[in-house]
Design a protein around this motif. Structure first.
Motif: not given
Length: 511
Positions: A118-129, A138-154
């Motif tokens: 599980t990968i959790t990214g903590f980004f504020r609204p002004d950090q969209q870039a 992370i999507q490049l890694y997700q193409q190699q395995t179904p075991h990577i879960q990506l989520r975000f939180a402020d």
């Protein structure tokens, strides 16, 4: 008029079907397009039903009908290919540095995951870039395995989760795998090399202990304020899974048994006789040592540091290396060597062609003793020379007494002691290689070489991650409006132009 209405109806029906397929369902837009298409087709039939019969009965009509069918088939095939391409994750990376392709080590690290990461990214609204950049990687890694879960939180909206995972600064990525302690990657450490290194550390069962020598003027791991501090180095070592503890070496009669690597970086005072004996014993029993030494520290200091290395046949010269080749100087400073060629060592894997700075470096001299495997990892150019005694910066032009290059700036040594124990030593001619300034300088790979040295010393060659890729321009963000424009052009405008061309040809032939 009837044919034009019918043509528009067929066009709208095709567009509606394409919109439905692209959305995966008949949404409001696709439904309205299909309804309007059917209505236009019906209007054409009502206005002039005889025109449709003429199309099938006359030679010119049959020819026109065939032309329309072929055009419709061509448009349909092109639309289908466009739809398949839009839904596919396959891509061709044409960038020179392979920005959008994972290195083999990264692919292997991803495929070796046997449980959810599980990968959790903590980004504020002004950090969209920054968020988009992290997502793309992370999507490049997700193409190699179904075991990577990506989520975000402020972190401002969910401070409890941020505190629970140890996040202090917005922009962090937190990687959690099984029951292992989470790995936190700061905003400045989210390259492919960083993510792959984190994956390998999470899959490893080791957390090597580095004993950092203090008390003799060595660089301070807690110093974040000065450019010469090593707080940045401490951060990257901890992110790679290393444990660190200070070691007052001059007060020791023996190196603690749990020290898997001893690091002596930038001493300005000589080692005491007991400390020299302790290091000599430690190395004789298969210990691991990283020793980084600056030039012009005095003969007594140099001799005390070379004492534990006598059995290996090498030591530091104590002089200053001056790089005479302007193409190998950083910012036209001849005391700062810019290196991009490396010896054949696991430490330099993947670094060929990448620049590492060696500011104010001494050289490693001597010939390795029999039974000692040595590699000159970094050397200065043949235009360099060694200034043995201190001179003013304005008086660094080459003199007859100066030793000619090439000179060794970084060297590895390995001695097999027993079947399962071997001594490993990394000698670096400058303690500036991983100071705060060096690790934050854009376009350099000092951090990669520094970390690879510790990975080799701790006998973890398999976790030496892929080298960081050069800086690239920011990716072009695609907004929802851009997607609408793309859909309009490919599904409506281009087919409409082709249909109009077909109608024009048909009308011209009827005249």
């Amino acid at each position: 008029m009837a044919l034009a209405a019918a043509g528009a109806g067929v066009l709208l029906l095709c567009a509606g079907a394409g919109l439905a397929l692209n959305a995966g369902a008949v949404d409001r837009t696709a439904g309205l397009t299909l309804v309007f298409g059917a209505a236009a087709l019906a209007v054409g039939g009502v206005l002039d039903p005889g025109a449709f019969r003429a199309l099938a009965q006359t030679r010119r009509g049959r020819f026109a009908t065939l032309a329309v069918l072929v055009s419709a088939l061509t448009i349909g095939i092109l639309g289908l290919l466009n739809l398949v391409a839009a839904r596919s994750v396959q891509a061709i990376d044409l960038t020179r540095a392979g920005y959008y392709t994972l290195a083999p080590q990264s692919v292997l690290a991803a495929k070796r995951l046997d449980s959810d990461l599980t990968i959790t990214g903590f980004f504020r609204p002004d950090q969209q870039a920054s968020k988009r950049t992290a997502t793309g990687l992370i999507q490049l890694y997700q193409q190699q395995t179904p075991h990577i879960q990506l989520r975000f939180a402020d972190p401002d909206q969910d401070p409890a989760l941020a505190q629970q995972l140890g996040v202090d600064i917005a922009g962090d990525l937190v990687l959690r795998y099984k029951a292992k302690p989470p790995v936190i990657l700061t905003l400045a450490s989210q390259s492919e090399a960083d993510v792959t290194g984190a994956l390998l550390r999470l899959q490893s069962n080791r957390s090597p202990l580095v004993c950092w020598a203090q008390g003799d003027g060595e660089r301070d791991l807690l110093d974040r304020q000065s450019q010469t501090g090593y707080a940045q180095a401490q951060d990257v070592l901890k992110q790679r899974g290393y444990r660190l503890q200070t070691l007052l070496l001059s007060q020791q009669t023996a190196v603690p048994a749990d020290c898997e690597v001893v690091a002596i970086v930038g001493p300005t005072s000589g080692l005491t006789a007991p400390a020299q004996a302790a290091l000599n014993q430690y190395l004789g029993q298969g210990g691991k040592l990283l020793l980084a030494y600056a030039p012009w520290q005095g003969e007594a200091v140099t001799a005390s540091l070379n004492s534990p290395l006598k059995d290996l046949g090498v030591g530091f010269s104590g002089g200053l290396v001056v790089e005479g080749d302007s193409s190998r100087q950083a910012a036209n400073d001849r005391t700062v060597a810019a290196v991009f060629n490396y010896g054949d060592s696991p430490i330099s894997k993947g670094l060929a062609g990448h620049t590492v700075l060696f500011p104010h470096s001494s050289s490693v001299s001597g010939q390795a003793a029999a039974g000692v495997d040595s590699v000159d990892v970094v050397q200065s150019s043949s235009s360099s020379y060694l200034v043995a005694q201190p001179r003013a910066s304005a008086d660094l032009d080459r003199k007859d007494s100066d030793q000619a290059g090439p000179l060794t700036l970084m060297k590895t040594l390995e001695v097999k002691r027993t079947a399962d124990r071997k001594t490993r030593v990394v000698l670096v001619g400058t303690p500036d290689i991983a100071e705060n300034l060096a690790l934050t300088t854009q376009g350099t790979f000092n951090r990669d070489l520094f970390l690879a040295g510790f990975d080799w010393l701790s006998e973890q060659e398999e976790v030496i991650a892929v080298a960081s890729k050069p800086s690239q321009a920011q990716a072009l963000p695609i907004t929802q409006q851009d997607l609408y424009v793309n859909a309009f052009v490919t599904l409506l405008l281009v087919p409409a132009l082709l249909a109009g061309l077909g109608v024009a040809v048909y009308v011209r032939r009827r005249r």
